[in-house]
Design a protein around this motif. Structure first.
Motif, PDB file in Angstrom:
ATOM      1  N   TYR A 137      -2.037  -7.397  -7.736  1.00 24.78           N
ATOM      2  CA  TYR A 137      -3.243  -7.906  -8.376  1.00 24.78           C
ATOM      3  C   TYR A 137      -2.965  -9.125  -9.255  1.00 24.78           C
ATOM      4  O   TYR A 137      -3.895  -9.828  -9.633  1.00 24.78           O
ATOM      5  CB  TYR A 137      -3.906  -6.811  -9.215  1.00 24.78           C
ATOM      6  CG  TYR A 137      -4.441  -5.681  -8.377  1.00 24.78           C
ATOM      7  CD1 TYR A 137      -5.616  -5.815  -7.664  1.00 24.78           C
ATOM      8  CD2 TYR A 137      -3.763  -4.468  -8.299  1.00 24.78           C
ATOM      9  CE1 TYR A 137      -6.106  -4.785  -6.884  1.00 24.78           C
ATOM     10  CE2 TYR A 137      -4.246  -3.434  -7.526  1.00 24.78           C
ATOM     11  CZ  TYR A 137      -5.419  -3.596  -6.822  1.00 24.78           C
ATOM     12  OH  TYR A 137      -5.898  -2.571  -6.053  1.00 24.78           O
ATOM     13  N   GLU A 138      -1.707  -9.378  -9.564  1.00 24.98           N
ATOM     14  CA  GLU A 138      -1.341 -10.535 -10.375  1.00 24.98           C
ATOM     15  C   GLU A 138      -1.297 -11.817  -9.532  1.00 24.98           C
ATOM     16  O   GLU A 138      -1.434 -12.907 -10.055  1.00 24.98           O
ATOM     17  CB  GLU A 138       0.028 -10.315 -11.022  1.00 24.98           C
ATOM     18  CG  GLU A 138       0.083  -9.109 -11.941  1.00 24.98           C
ATOM     19  CD  GLU A 138      -0.762  -9.286 -13.184  1.00 24.98           C
ATOM     20  OE1 GLU A 138      -0.742 -10.385 -13.768  1.00 24.98           O
ATOM     21  OE2 GLU A 138      -1.472  -8.331 -13.553  1.00 24.98           O
ATOM     22  N   ASP A 139      -1.096 -11.674  -8.245  1.00 23.95           N
ATOM     23  CA  ASP A 139      -1.019 -12.814  -7.336  1.00 23.95           C
ATOM     24  C   ASP A 139      -2.424 -13.323  -7.041  1.00 23.95           C
ATOM     25  O   ASP A 139      -3.337 -12.530  -6.828  1.00 23.95           O
ATOM     26  CB  ASP A 139      -0.321 -12.392  -6.039  1.00 23.95           C
ATOM     27  CG  ASP A 139       0.015 -13.556  -5.141  1.00 23.95           C
ATOM     28  OD1 ASP A 139      -0.937 -14.200  -4.641  1.00 23.95           O
ATOM     29  OD2 ASP A 139       1.210 -13.819  -4.939  1.00 23.95           O
ATOM     30  N   ILE A 140      -2.603 -14.632  -6.977  1.00 24.23           N
ATOM     31  CA  ILE A 140      -3.922 -15.213  -6.714  1.00 24.23           C
ATOM     32  C   ILE A 140      -4.469 -14.787  -5.347  1.00 24.23           C
ATOM     33  O   ILE A 140      -5.677 -14.725  -5.150  1.00 24.23           O
ATOM     34  CB  ILE A 140      -3.884 -16.756  -6.827  1.00 24.23           C
ATOM     35  CG1 ILE A 140      -5.295 -17.302  -6.874  1.00 24.23           C
ATOM     36  CG2 ILE A 140      -3.062 -17.369  -5.706  1.00 24.23           C
ATOM     37  CD1 ILE A 140      -5.383 -18.696  -7.423  1.00 24.23           C
ATOM     38  N   ASP A 141      -3.585 -14.452  -4.417  1.00 25.12           N
ATOM     39  CA  ASP A 141      -3.992 -14.019  -3.086  1.00 25.12           C
ATOM     40  C   ASP A 141      -4.181 -12.509  -2.977  1.00 25.12           C
ATOM     41  O   ASP A 141      -4.462 -12.009  -1.883  1.00 25.12           O
ATOM     42  CB  ASP A 141      -2.974 -14.469  -2.037  1.00 25.12           C
ATOM     43  CG  ASP A 141      -2.987 -15.979  -1.830  1.00 25.12           C
ATOM     44  OD1 ASP A 141      -4.057 -16.583  -1.995  1.00 25.12           O
ATOM     45  OD2 ASP A 141      -1.923 -16.534  -1.488  1.00 25.12           O
ATOM     46  N   CYS A 142      -4.045 -11.782  -4.081  1.00 23.51           N
ATOM     47  CA  CYS A 142      -4.172 -10.307  -4.073  1.00 23.51           C
ATOM     48  C   CYS A 142      -3.440  -9.737  -2.858  1.00 23.51           C
ATOM     49  O   CYS A 142      -4.017  -9.106  -1.978  1.00 23.51           O
ATOM     50  CB  CYS A 142      -5.629  -9.891  -4.079  1.00 23.51           C
ATOM     51  SG  CYS A 142      -6.525 -10.471  -5.526  1.00 23.51           S
ATOM     52  N   VAL A 143      -2.141  -9.970  -2.825  1.00 26.82           N
ATOM     53  CA  VAL A 143      -1.317  -9.670  -1.656  1.00 26.82           C
ATOM     54  C   VAL A 143      -1.205  -8.159  -1.426  1.00 26.82           C
ATOM     55  O   VAL A 143      -0.842  -7.395  -2.313  1.00 26.82           O
ATOM     56  CB  VAL A 143       0.089 -10.285  -1.812  1.00 26.82           C
ATOM     57  CG1 VAL A 143       0.999  -9.872  -0.664  1.00 26.82           C
ATOM     58  CG2 VAL A 143      -0.013 -11.800  -1.889  1.00 26.82           C
ATOM     59  N   LEU A 144      -1.543  -7.771  -0.201  1.00 33.66           N
ATOM     60  CA  LEU A 144      -1.435  -6.388   0.255  1.00 33.66           C
ATOM     61  C   LEU A 144      -0.194  -6.282   1.123  1.00 33.66           C
ATOM     62  O   LEU A 144      -0.019  -7.067   2.060  1.00 33.66           O
ATOM     63  CB  LEU A 144      -2.673  -6.000   1.072  1.00 33.66           C
ATOM     64  CG  LEU A 144      -2.616  -4.691   1.853  1.00 33.66           C
ATOM     65  CD1 LEU A 144      -2.528  -3.490   0.910  1.00 33.66           C
ATOM     66  CD2 LEU A 144      -3.816  -4.569   2.771  1.00 33.66           C
ATOM     67  N   ARG A 145       0.678  -5.324   0.798  1.00 39.45           N
ATOM     68  CA  ARG A 145       1.864  -5.057   1.607  1.00 39.45           C
ATOM     69  C   ARG A 145       1.751  -3.637   2.140  1.00 39.45           C
ATOM     70  O   ARG A 145       1.520  -2.702   1.367  1.00 39.45           O
ATOM     71  CB  ARG A 145       3.127  -5.203   0.775  1.00 39.45           C
ATOM     72  CG  ARG A 145       3.443  -6.622   0.398  1.00 39.45           C
ATOM     73  CD  ARG A 145       4.653  -6.718  -0.531  1.00 39.45           C
ATOM     74  NE  ARG A 145       4.901  -8.089  -0.945  1.00 39.45           N
ATOM     75  CZ  ARG A 145       4.255  -8.718  -1.925  1.00 39.45           C
ATOM     76  NH1 ARG A 145       3.325  -8.081  -2.614  1.00 39.45           N
ATOM     77  NH2 ARG A 145       4.532  -9.969  -2.222  1.00 39.45           N
ATOM     78  N   ILE A 146       1.926  -3.517   3.440  1.00 40.52           N
ATOM     79  CA  ILE A 146       1.858  -2.199   4.078  1.00 40.52           C
ATOM     80  C   ILE A 146       3.123  -1.990   4.895  1.00 40.52           C
ATOM     81  O   ILE A 146       3.506  -2.849   5.687  1.00 40.52           O
ATOM     82  CB  ILE A 146       0.614  -2.082   4.979  1.00 40.52           C
ATOM     83  CG1 ILE A 146      -0.637  -2.091   4.109  1.00 40.52           C
ATOM     84  CG2 ILE A 146       0.692  -0.823   5.844  1.00 40.52           C
ATOM     85  CD1 ILE A 146      -1.926  -1.865   4.839  1.00 40.52           C
ATOM     86  N   VAL A 147       3.751  -0.838   4.693  1.00 40.97           N
ATOM     87  CA  VAL A 147       4.913  -0.453   5.480  1.00 40.97           C
ATOM     88  C   VAL A 147       4.452   0.557   6.522  1.00 40.97           C
ATOM     89  O   VAL A 147       3.936   1.623   6.189  1.00 40.97           O
ATOM     90  CB  VAL A 147       6.017   0.174   4.600  1.00 40.97           C
ATOM     91  CG1 VAL A 147       7.201   0.605   5.465  1.00 40.97           C
ATOM     92  CG2 VAL A 147       6.463  -0.803   3.519  1.00 40.97           C
ATOM     93  N   SER A 148       4.603   0.166   7.790  1.00 38.00           N
ATOM     94  CA  SER A 148       4.247   1.049   8.897  1.00 38.00           C
ATOM     95  C   SER A 148       5.087   0.665  10.099  1.00 38.00           C
ATOM     96  O   SER A 148       5.152  -0.517  10.472  1.00 38.00           O
ATOM     97  CB  SER A 148       2.766   0.932   9.252  1.00 38.00           C
ATOM     98  OG  SER A 148       2.478   1.708  10.406  1.00 38.00           O
ATOM     99  N   GLU A 149       5.702   1.646  10.707  1.00 40.48           N
ATOM    100  CA  GLU A 149       6.519   1.396  11.885  1.00 40.48           C
ATOM    101  C   GLU A 149       5.687   1.355  13.151  1.00 40.48           C
ATOM    102  O   GLU A 149       6.155   0.911  14.192  1.00 40.48           O
ATOM    103  CB  GLU A 149       7.607   2.469  12.002  1.00 40.48           C
ATOM    104  CG  GLU A 149       8.589   2.410  10.860  1.00 40.48           C
ATOM    105  CD  GLU A 149       9.606   3.531  10.899  1.00 40.48           C
ATOM    106  OE1 GLU A 149       9.637   4.287  11.884  1.00 40.48           O
ATOM    107  OE2 GLU A 149      10.379   3.647   9.940  1.00 40.48           O
ATOM    108  N   THR A 150       4.433   1.802  13.076  1.00 38.92           N
ATOM    109  CA  THR A 150       3.622   1.906  14.285  1.00 38.92           C
ATOM    110  C   THR A 150       2.371   1.028  14.292  1.00 38.92           C
ATOM    111  O   THR A 150       1.929   0.611  15.349  1.00 38.92           O
ATOM    112  CB  THR A 150       3.193   3.366  14.513  1.00 38.92           C
ATOM    113  OG1 THR A 150       2.527   3.837  13.341  1.00 38.92           O
ATOM    114  CG2 THR A 150       4.390   4.250  14.807  1.00 38.92           C
TER     115      THR A 150
END
Length: 75
Positions: free
Chosen positions: A41-54
């Protein structure tokens, strides 16, 4: 558990408030194919990171868009 870098998907979103993301949190927390996720939420792009192998990026973007948020790939 060690994370394979190929399984980390990174997106630019418009998810800018923690409180507005309650349904998103519930959806991602309960998704069996998502091992871990976070939003910066601190990043101007509201960066979402998702870890998924599938899951692939298009599927993840579809999930986020169905919840009413914008989601774009970040290089």
């Amino acid at each position: 558990m060690e994370t394979d870098l190929n399984t980390v998907h990174v997106f630019k979103t418009n998810i800018d408030k923690i409180s507005s993301a309650a349904i998103l949190s519930e959806t991602l927390d309960n998704h069996v194919e998502i091992q871990q996720w976070s939003i910066d939420y601190e990043d101007i792009d509201c960066v979402l990171r998702i870890v998924s192998e599938t899951l692939n990026p298009d599927t993840i973007k579809s999930i986020i868009k169905r919840l009413g948020y914008e989601c774009q790939d970040l290089p």
